[in-house]
Enzyme design. Structure first.
Site, PDB file in Angstrom:
ATOM      1  N   LYS A 104      69.784  21.038  46.162  1.00  0.00           N
ATOM      2  CA  LYS A 104      69.699  22.480  45.846  1.00  0.00           C
ATOM      3  C   LYS A 104      70.541  23.188  46.887  1.00  0.00           C
ATOM      4  O   LYS A 104      70.120  23.385  48.027  1.00  0.00           O
ATOM      5  CB  LYS A 104      68.226  22.931  45.920  1.00  0.00           C
ATOM      6  N   GLU A 110      66.597  20.120  59.811  1.00  0.00           N
ATOM      7  CA  GLU A 110      67.575  20.624  60.793  1.00  0.00           C
ATOM      8  C   GLU A 110      67.415  22.128  60.790  1.00  0.00           C
ATOM      9  O   GLU A 110      67.911  22.807  59.883  1.00  0.00           O
ATOM     10  CB  GLU A 110      69.004  20.261  60.377  1.00  0.00           C
TER      11      GLU A 110
END
Ligand code: SIN
Length: 484
Positions: free
Chosen positions: A178, A254
């Site tokens: 996505k 992250e």
């Protein structure tokens, strides 16, 4: 965007090997001009489920392929990325805004992960373990974790996809990506080249959407998705972490950073300046590893500020497609507003704008490279990510002060230090609470080294040997009944 780019790359989503349109679409704009580049499908939770169906169906065959066969496909993908470097870079600059030179570098950086994981996938070794009983033997094997989902950011619209997808695919996993709604075109372009390289239907799927929350929920709620990898803000990472708890997914996150860049009195000034410029102004300051707080020791402070001003004056703010551009636009109006409000808070509390500090005449999303001195750790600009071209400078006295200020943050992604004293460099690098430390270097990201953070900057590592491990499970085999 040039004609070659629009006609070469798709504007439809990719599910199960089919390019899929939707009755609902959303526009993608060039941040430099505000021009519309394309419309892409605005897909929803049901489409995400279809993509999970496709990835689940494709998984057994892809997982069962010898790693060498997967590697051959990945190598072809790597070659196609490189051969399309210019078209991809043009597309990236149009969609994301970064200067063309940076965009070309990002394509090469993104492709380097594909090459690395094509090889590294062949080295998913298990172990033999010395036995504790003469009739038994112990071994471990590595197996792909299964269907993965990747939610990727706009600041590196190509490399953050290849970094995730190539490691997943090399391990034998299938994946649904996505991409950010700001940069879906790069994601689709990268996916098309993967398909052209021979990645089978369903192995790599892309869902474009404006409904990030709805699609994120669908991906995290589904027990068939065994792993989620996300690059983005800590705030969103926290939500995805919570949502993944019910199905106990493996996670790579992250997240945000607040990188300190420390310049000690004994630093090589030229090196410190070039490292600061590279770290701070890459992508107009829009990276998670950009120097967010520049800590400069009192003895070198004045010389550092003077030299930094000289270098900043050489930057050229312009649309990324202008060959002279070194600083492009910010991604959207919210980003500009955020930079302005951080600056307003800092100046209201006594910081001084040495250079810049204003929007740039090239357009609404351009901001002038800025140097701010007299920054205090408690100011918003020092405690939160700037994500803009503002070098914010804090003065410090002692090594202990530098370490204390640097670590006084919930984040721990990147840190940098400049010193010619090897003992100090080692000592401080060990003391810094961060996943990565640049020592006399302002740029360190590459495919062979582990990228990731500690504290609230995330979980897991990308790239490197560690990056493959994130997509593998270790299975222990105990073989009994061994008799003479
Ligand atoms: C990021 O900003 O998220 C990635 C930066 C990099 O890979 O160097």
């Amino acid at each position: 965007m040039n004609a070659k780019t629009t006609s070469t790359f798709p504007t439809a989503a990719l599910i199960g090997g089919d390019w899929v349109t939707s009755s609902k679409t959303f526009p993608v704009y060039d941040p430099a001009t505000g021009d519309k580049l394309a419309d892409v499908p605005d897909m929803g939770a049901e489409d995400a489920c279809r993509a999970i169906d496709a990835a689940s169906k494709a998984f057994p065959e892809w997982a069962a392929k010898p790693s060498k066969e997967r590697a051959q496909i990945l190598r072809r993908w790597h070659e196609l990325l490189l051969s399309e470097n210019e078209a991809l870079a043009q597309l990236m600059t149009a969609e994301q805004g970064k200067p063309l030179t940076e965009a070309r570098n990002e394509v090469a950086y993104g492709a380097s992960f594909v090459e690395w994981f094509a090889e590294e996938g062949k080295r998913a070794y298990g172990h033999t373990i010395p036995t504790t009983a003469s009739a038994r033997r112990f071994i471990t094997i590595k197996q792909p974790i299964g269907v993965c989902a990747a939610i990727t950011p706009w600041n590196f619209p190509l490399a953050m996809i290849t970094r995730k997808v190539s490691s997943a695919l090399a391990a034998g996993c299938t994946i649904i990506v996505k991409p950010s709604e700001e940069t879906p075109l790069c994601a689709l372009a990268v996916a098309k080249l993967a398909v052209d390289a021979g990645v089978p239907p369903g192995v790599f799927n892309v869902i474009t959407t404006l409904d990030a929350a709805g699609v994120g929920k669908a991906l995290t709620a589904d027990a068939r998705v065994r792993k989620l990898t996300f690059t983005g803000s800590t705030e969103v990472g926290r939500i995805l972490y919570r949502q993944s708890a019910d199905t106990i997914k493996k996670l790579t996150l992250e997240l945000g950073g607040n990188a300190p860049l420390i310049v000690f009195d004994d630093a090589d000034l030229d090196r410190a300046i070039s490292g600061t410029m590279a770290s701070k102004f890459r992508n107009a300051g829009q990276t998670c590893v950009c120097a967010n707080r520049i800590l400069v020791q009192a003895g070198i402070y004045d010389r550092f500020v003077t030299a930094l001003k000289k270098e900043v004056a050489k930057l050229t703010v312009a649309p990324g497609r202008d060959p002279k551009s070194t600083v492009g636009p910010l991604i959207n109006a919210d980003a500009v507003a955020k930079v302005k409000s951080r600056l307003a808070d800092a100046t209201a509390r006594g910081a001084k704008i040495e250079v810049g500090g204003t929007p740039d005449s090239h357009g609404a999303l351009f901001f002038t490279p800025t140097i701010l001195t007299g920054v205090k750790p408690e100011m918003q600009i020092a405690s939160e990510e700037i994500f803009g071209p503002v070098a914010s400078i804090i003065r410090f006295e002692t090594e202990a002060d530098a370490i204390r200020i640097a670590n006084d943050t919930p984040y721990g992604l990147a840190a940098y230090l400049f010193s010619r004293d090897i003992g100090r460099a080692w000592r401080v690098a060990e003391a810094l609470e961060s996943g990565m430390v640049g020592i006399n270097e302002g740029l360190f990201s590459n495919e062979v080294a582990p990228f990731g953070g500690v504290k609230q900057s995330g979980l897991g590592r990308e790239g490197a040997q560690e990056g493959l491990e994130e997509y593998l499970e270790t299975k222990f085999l105990c073989l009994g009944g061994i008799t003479d």
